[in-house]
Each structure stands twice: as structure tokens, then as C-alpha cells.
Design a protein around this motif. Structure first.
Motif, short mmCIF file in Angstrom:
data_model
loop_
_atom_site.label_atom_id
_atom_site.label_comp_id
_atom_site.label_asym_id
_atom_site.label_seq_id
_atom_site.Cartn_x
_atom_site.Cartn_y
_atom_site.Cartn_z
N UNK A 144 -37.66 -4.33 23.78
CA UNK A 144 -36.49 -4.84 23.06
C UNK A 144 -35.59 -3.70 22.57
N UNK A 145 -36.21 -2.59 22.19
CA UNK A 145 -35.43 -1.43 21.77
C UNK A 145 -34.65 -0.86 22.94
N UNK A 146 -35.30 -0.80 24.11
CA UNK A 146 -34.62 -0.33 25.32
C UNK A 146 -33.44 -1.24 25.65
N UNK A 147 -33.65 -2.55 25.53
CA UNK A 147 -32.57 -3.51 25.79
C UNK A 147 -31.40 -3.27 24.84
N UNK A 148 -31.72 -3.04 23.57
CA UNK A 148 -30.69 -2.79 22.56
C UNK A 148 -29.88 -1.54 22.91
N UNK A 149 -30.55 -0.50 23.36
CA UNK A 149 -29.88 0.75 23.72
C UNK A 149 -29.01 0.56 24.96
N UNK A 150 -29.55 -0.15 25.95
CA UNK A 150 -28.79 -0.39 27.19
C UNK A 150 -27.51 -1.17 26.90
N UNK A 151 -27.61 -2.19 26.07
CA UNK A 151 -26.42 -2.98 25.71
C UNK A 151 -25.41 -2.14 24.94
N UNK A 152 -25.90 -1.22 24.11
CA UNK A 152 -24.99 -0.32 23.39
C UNK A 152 -24.28 0.61 24.36
N UNK A 153 -24.99 1.07 25.39
CA UNK A 153 -24.37 1.92 26.42
C UNK A 153 -23.27 1.15 27.13
N UNK A 154 -23.53 -0.12 27.43
CA UNK A 154 -22.50 -0.96 28.07
C UNK A 154 -21.28 -1.07 27.16
N UNK A 155 -21.52 -1.25 25.85
CA UNK A 155 -20.42 -1.31 24.89
C UNK A 155 -19.59 -0.03 24.92
N UNK A 156 -20.26 1.10 25.06
CA UNK A 156 -19.55 2.38 25.13
C UNK A 156 -18.61 2.40 26.33
N UNK A 157 -19.10 2.00 27.48
CA UNK A 157 -18.28 2.01 28.70
C UNK A 157 -17.16 0.98 28.63
N UNK A 158 -17.45 -0.19 28.09
CA UNK A 158 -16.41 -1.21 27.93
C UNK A 158 -15.30 -0.68 27.04
N UNK A 159 -15.69 -0.01 25.95
CA UNK A 159 -14.71 0.55 25.02
C UNK A 159 -13.85 1.64 25.65
N UNK A 160 -14.47 2.53 26.40
CA UNK A 160 -13.74 3.63 27.04
C UNK A 160 -12.74 3.09 28.06
N UNK A 161 -13.21 2.18 28.92
CA UNK A 161 -12.33 1.61 29.95
C UNK A 161 -11.18 0.84 29.30
N UNK A 162 -11.49 0.07 28.27
CA UNK A 162 -10.47 -0.72 27.59
C UNK A 162 -9.42 0.18 26.94
N UNK A 163 -9.88 1.25 26.28
CA UNK A 163 -8.95 2.18 25.63
C UNK A 163 -8.02 2.82 26.65
#
Length: 232
Positions: free
Chosen positions: A4-23
Motif C-alpha cells: 500500500x505504501x508503494x501504491x501511495x508513492x507510485x500515485x504521487x509520482x503520477x501526480x508529479x508528472x501530471x502537474x509538470x505536463x499541465x504547467x
């Protein structure tokens, strides 16, 4: 590390990429307009915040660094909401008026009020879990409540204003944009609430945080979709 911790980290990484692309897409579309600039900053600070979130969950040899980065992460996330508030001011009052000292002072003052508590009540690391390779931090309840109120107050305020602006918008494209902004804000509010409950929910807290991250990802994507609406 727990699945579950790994899942949480992976989803946070996706958020990082979504944010960068969106910006990038936001600022590329109209780099001279402060609405685009503040939306780009909103995505950028959200991305940096979740990069910090990923980082401090991977530091297993220094609890001090975990706290330094955790506090920085929360400051960045609060700053991204301050930028979001500025986007609403621009949409409602015009770029020129929103960039006046009055509105900048309101936004900056609210942001400062949301972070000073971290320098008085420093968060801590759960030492037992940390020894087992799991990073869990604890924030003083009063501070956690205040920060949550700050985030939810801005998110709800912006959502309500977006909904009201939808009713006033005569242009079909603008109306569709504002609807997508509003949908995005709903998912962001759900994400903030789930993170809040995750901090106080004990064993199921991590599951709530994971669902919250999914909700935040959807929210960011919906706001980006709003800006990508094309004129017919």
C-alpha cells in the motif's frame, strides 16, 4: 516496504508528472496572461509538493530530513492553493484588478497564516514504524485542523465562485471551461478531505490517502481539460 505504501508513492509520482505536463501546457498556451501563469504555478507547486511527498517517504536513514522535506512539501501545497485563489480573482475581477496590492495582500496573508504553525509545532516521525522502514509523520492536531481549514476554505470558495461564473458566462466555450474547472475542484476537495481523514483514521488511513491521490489526479486533469477546450 508495504504494497500500500508503494501504491501511495507510485500515485504521487503520477501526480508529479501530471502537474509538470499541465504547467507546461498552461504556460505555453498564453505565457503573458496572469491567469495562465497562476494556473501554471498552481500545477508547478502541486507537482513540487508531491515530489517532496515521494522523497520524504523514501528517506529511511534520517528522521530529521523527513521532517524538513515534509514541512517543505506542505508549504508548497499551501502555496499552490494560494495560486489557485489568484486564478479565481482574475476570472472574477479581471487581470488588472486581481494583480493590485489588495488582492495580492489577501492571498499572501492567507498563505503566511497557513505555514507559520509549522515553525512552532514541528511535526514528528513515528519512530516505531520508522525503524521498520515505514515513514509516518504526525502533525499537532490543532495545526492539522487549521491547515485543513485553510485548504478546504480556498477550495470551496473557488468552487463556489466557478459555479457562479458558469451561470454568468454567455460564451459556450467559457461556460464549458468553467464547468470543467468546477468538476476539477470537486475532485480536489474530495482529495483534500480524504488526506485529512487519512491522517486520523488509523489503519485504514493509507487506503483513504490512496483514494485521495486518485481524486487529486482526476481533479488536476479536469482543470487542465478546461484550459484545452477549443473554440468551435
Amino acid at each position: 516496504m508495504e504494497p500500500l505504501t508503494v501504491t501511495k508513492i507510485v500515485l504521487a509520482v503520477i501526480l508529479v508528472f501530471v502537474g509538470v505536463i499541465s504547467a507546461y501546457l498552461e504556460i505555453k498556451k498564453n505565457p503573458d496572461y496572469w491567469l495562465n501563469r497562476f494556473f501554471a504555478l498552481f500545477f508547478t507547486f502541486a507537482s513540487l509538493g508531491f515530489f517532496g511527498y515521494v522523497l520524504y517517504h523514501l528517506i529511511l536513514n534520517s528522521s530529521d530530513w523527513v521532517i524538513y522535506i515534509m514541512v517543505t512539501t506542505n508549504i508548497l501545497l499551501n502555496l499552490c492553493l494560494a495560486c489557485l485563489l489568484m486564478t479565481e480573482f482574475i476570472l472574477e475581477f479581471s487581470e488588472k484588478k486581481a494583480m493590485s496590492p489588495k488582492f495580492l495582500f489577501i492571498t499572501f496573508s492567507l498563505f503566511l497564516s497557513s505555514i507559520f504553525g509549522y515553525f512552532i509545532w514541528t511535526p514528528t516521525v513515528d519512530s516505531e514504524n520508522y525503524a521498520l522502514g515505514e515513514v509516518n509523520t504526525h502533525t499537532e492536531p490543532g495545526l492539522l485542523i487549521y491547515i485543513s481549514i485553510y485548504r478546504l476554505a480556498i477550495a470551496f470558495y473557488v468552487l463556489i465562485k466557478f459555479i457562479l461564473l458558469v451561470k454568468k458566462a454567455g460564451d459556450t466555450r467559457v461556460r464549458k471551461q468553467l464547468r470543467l474547472f468546477s468538476i476539477g475542484m470537486i475532485f480536489i476537495i474530495v482529495g483534500i478531505l480524504l488526506f485529512l481523514f487519512g491522517n486520523v483514521a488509523g489503519d485504514i488511513g493509507i487506503i483513504l490517502e490512496i483514494i485521495g491521490q486518485v481524486s487529486l489526479n482526476i481533479g488536476l486533469i479536469e482543470i487542465l481539460r478546461g484550459f484545452l477546450v477549443k473554440e468551435k
